[in-house]
Design a protein around this motif. Structure first.
Motif, mmCIF file in Angstrom:
data_model
loop_
_atom_site.group_PDB
_atom_site.id
_atom_site.type_symbol
_atom_site.label_atom_id
_atom_site.label_comp_id
_atom_site.label_asym_id
_atom_site.label_seq_id
_atom_site.Cartn_x
_atom_site.Cartn_y
_atom_site.Cartn_z
ATOM 1 N N ASP A 237 0.890 -1.180 0.016
ATOM 2 C CA ASP A 237 0.049 0.062 -0.067
ATOM 3 C C ASP A 237 0.677 1.419 -0.075
ATOM 4 O OD1 ASP A 237 -2.518 -1.207 -0.118
ATOM 5 O OD2 ASP A 237 -3.146 -0.521 1.660
ATOM 6 N N ARG A 275 -7.152 0.974 -6.987
ATOM 7 C CA ARG A 275 -6.834 1.079 -5.681
ATOM 8 C C ARG A 275 -5.453 0.949 -5.414
ATOM 9 N NH1 ARG A 275 -12.054 -2.237 -2.843
ATOM 10 N NH2 ARG A 275 -13.820 -1.011 -3.957
ATOM 11 N N ARG A 278 -1.987 3.904 -0.586
ATOM 12 C CA ARG A 278 -1.880 5.251 -0.007
ATOM 13 C C ARG A 278 -2.299 6.388 -0.811
ATOM 14 N NH1 ARG A 278 -0.089 5.834 5.527
ATOM 15 N NH2 ARG A 278 0.597 3.781 6.482
ATOM 16 N N GLN A 282 -6.879 4.178 -0.901
ATOM 17 C CA GLN A 282 -7.423 2.904 -0.712
ATOM 18 C C GLN A 282 -6.527 1.994 -1.426
ATOM 19 O OE1 GLN A 282 -11.497 1.938 -1.345
ATOM 20 N NE2 GLN A 282 -11.546 -0.094 -0.620
ATOM 21 N N TYR A 285 -5.931 -1.538 2.510
ATOM 22 C CA TYR A 285 -6.550 -0.819 3.531
ATOM 23 C C TYR A 285 -7.137 0.609 3.074
ATOM 24 C CZ TYR A 285 -3.655 -4.049 6.526
ATOM 25 O OH TYR A 285 -2.992 -4.864 6.955
ATOM 26 N N ARG A 286 -7.882 1.083 3.865
ATOM 27 C CA ARG A 286 -8.520 2.282 3.557
ATOM 28 C C ARG A 286 -7.668 3.578 4.246
ATOM 29 N NH1 ARG A 286 -13.342 2.731 0.949
ATOM 30 N NH2 ARG A 286 -14.531 0.867 1.008
ATOM 31 N N TYR A 287 -7.444 4.559 3.505
ATOM 32 C CA TYR A 287 -6.731 5.657 4.165
ATOM 33 C C TYR A 287 -7.527 7.060 4.058
ATOM 34 C CZ TYR A 287 -2.938 2.250 3.794
ATOM 35 O OH TYR A 287 -2.235 1.280 3.672
ATOM 36 N N ALA A 291 -10.720 6.928 8.569
ATOM 37 C CA ALA A 291 -10.225 5.229 8.331
ATOM 38 C C ALA A 291 -9.636 4.785 9.441
ATOM 39 C CB ALA A 291 -9.278 5.171 6.927
ATOM 40 N N ARG A 293 -7.835 0.811 11.139
ATOM 41 C CA ARG A 293 -7.168 -0.299 10.683
ATOM 42 C C ARG A 293 -7.827 -1.564 11.425
ATOM 43 N NH1 ARG A 293 -1.999 -1.387 8.789
ATOM 44 N NH2 ARG A 293 -2.042 0.558 7.918
#
Length: 505
Positions: A237, A275, A278, A282, A285-287, A291, A293
């Motif tokens: 990511d 996606r 960072r 997304q 994981y989502r940022y 968001a 973790r």
């Protein structure tokens, strides 16, 4: 051969993040530096950015004001490539395009003195191909920095077929004089780091695809048991899935489709969806704002464990006994084959077989397999899996013992090699093949993975700590489980095991 004298002019072409970083490193080492970019004003903008970064170091007390002034004074942005004619070393850090780089090198060859060293910061292109067709291919060498160049210690000094070994040595010593940790590498796909590190991503992507655990859990295991700074999913990511996937595809194609480097369909899907991690907000994981973790999975039990039996030496897992003793667990030691028993449960370090397969083949009831840890005394989390016939009560007894040792216990699906052991074995296997094929020395390969991607231990040193024979057994069992050439053990591991030799000999 000695390093370039600090009064030798260094030219850097490409004023992006990498080129600017390299220019800063050279200027900090005392060299006069000319920075060129074909975009009008880009070089001047980059030099101003470097000065601002140096200013922040002054504000933090990490750099004297006069040092900042001296470094900035040594940096000169230029608007014409002809201004680089008097350079002793030119480092290009432009787009990763073979034809574009070859055209630039031909231009520099006609512009600079015959003894000027032409270095490429390429991370994936062949130095041999870059130098092909030049009048002086012996002057071309790879000087691969890692981003951000002022902070990352590693520099891969890469020789093509025509590279003068003396020039490679000069750049090696120059990188050392610049405060870096250089390694020698031969020009093969991925050099050292981008080749040897592929299993770190590939095995965890496969574990995710096969349902071993979720991303957060697998990442936590690599950090808290394996000692890695980041797990594979948070790291990709950060890198960007477009970049990481492209490197994997490049190495895969360069090795004629060797399945050891096979790209992941999961990662391709992320790239196709945009996606990218960072930078897009997304990935795995989502940022962004709000968001969160997800937590790693963890097993809990109210069962207690006051006593266990150690049958024989537990190998690399032996320090776990001392940890248990320190926490008041009574341990009975007797002869055996490296097993740990608590209540009805039998615990063992994974050897690359499925727990259910090992239980059947070795006649072990209520078998619980334990994953590898970098340091069983210091680890905060450990993974386990168990055979199909292990009772819930026996599993809880195993969990209770590991909890008594102060470990968070994470259960993963019954897959070969668990998480950390499988990752480390495959990293060691690729490193061994790189040594066997003359890409680099064992010492340089271990150094490259530690200094370039912050591994807690070099893969070959880790294999020696586990035991070369044990590492080989894990790989053999992985290959038998999957029936794929992806897991074929390196001949170097087989030879070292047969000869009783160390990998670093």
């Amino acid at each position: 051969m000695q390093a370039l004298h600090s009064n030798a002019l260094v030219a850097v072409i490409g004023a992006g993040a990498m080129g600017a970083g390299i220019a800063q490193v050279a200027a900090q080492a005392g060299h006069p530096v000319k920075l060129y970019d074909n975009r009008p004003g880009a070089a001047a903008q980059a030099v101003a950015g470097i000065d601002r970064q140096l200013g922040r170091l002054v504000e933090k007390g990490k750099l004297a004001p006069e040092a900042r002034e001296a470094i900035s004074a040594r940096l000169q942005p230029v608007e014409a490539i002809e201004a680089l004619a008097d350079a002793r070393l030119v480092i290009e850090a432009i787009v990763e395009d073979l034809q574009v780089k070859q055209g630039l090198l031909r231009q520099l060859e006609g512009l600079c003195a015959p003894d000027c060293i032409l270095a490429s910061n390429t991370s994936s292109l062949s130095i041999t191909r870059l130098a092909a067709g030049l009048q002086r291919p012996q002057q071309v060498v790879g000087m691969h920095f890692f981003n951000p160049a002022p902070l990352m210690a590693l520099v891969e000094v890469v020789c093509g077929l025509a590279t003068d070994p003396g020039i490679a040595t000069t750049l090696y010593e120059t990188a050392r004089a610049w405060g870096k940790q250089p390694v020698h590498a031969r020009s093969t796909p991925g050099f050292i780091v981008n080749r040897v590190a592929r299993p770190f991503y590939a095995e965890n992507l496969r574990l995710l695809q096969e349902g071993a655990a979720d991303c957060a859990t697998l990442d936590a295991l690599l950090r808290e048991a394996g000692g890695f700074a980041m797990g594979a999913f948070e790291l990709t990511d950060l890198i960007g899935h477009d970049v990481n996937y492209a490197v994997t595809c490049s190495v895969f194609d360069a090795f004629y489709g060797d399945f050891r480097f096979q790209p992941s369909l999961l990662q391709k899907e992320l790239v196709d969806a945009g996606r990218l991690g960072r930078k897009s907000g997304q990935g795995f994981y989502r940022y962004g704002e709000g968001a969160e973790r997800p937590p790693a999975a963890e097993l809990h039990t109210l069962a207690s464990a006051e006593h266990c039996v150690a049958e024989g030496h537990l190998g690399v897992m032996q320090p776990l006994l001392e940890r248990l003793r320190d926490r008041g667990v009574a341990i009975t030691e007797r002869a055996g084959s490296g097993l740990l028993r608590v209540g009805d449960a039998t615990l063992a370090l994974s050897d690359g077989r499925l727990a259910s397969q090992r239980a059947r083949e070795d006649g072990l009831g209520n078998l619980v397999l334990i994953d590898l840890a970098l340091d069983y005394q210091a680890a905060t989390r450990i993974a386990i899996s168990w055979s199909a016939d292990t009772t819930p009560e026996a599993r809880d007894q195993a969990v209770a013992l590991l909890q008594r040792a102060g470990l968070r216990v994470t259960g993963v699906a019954d897959l070969p090699g668990l998480v950390v052991l499988r990752t480390v074995a495959m990293l060691a296997n690729e490193a061994a093949d790189a040594v066997l094929q003359g890409v680099g020395s064992a010492a340089d390969i271990d150094l490259a993975l530690c200094a370039g991607v912050n591994y807690p231990r070099g893969p070959l040193a880790w294999a020696e700590q586990i035991g070369v024979g044990y590492t080989l057994r894990v790989l053999d069992n992985l290959q038998r489980s999957y029936g794929e050439s992806r897991y074929r053990p390196s001949l170097l591991l087989r030879r070292s095991d047969a000869q009783g030799a160390r990998l670093h000999d």
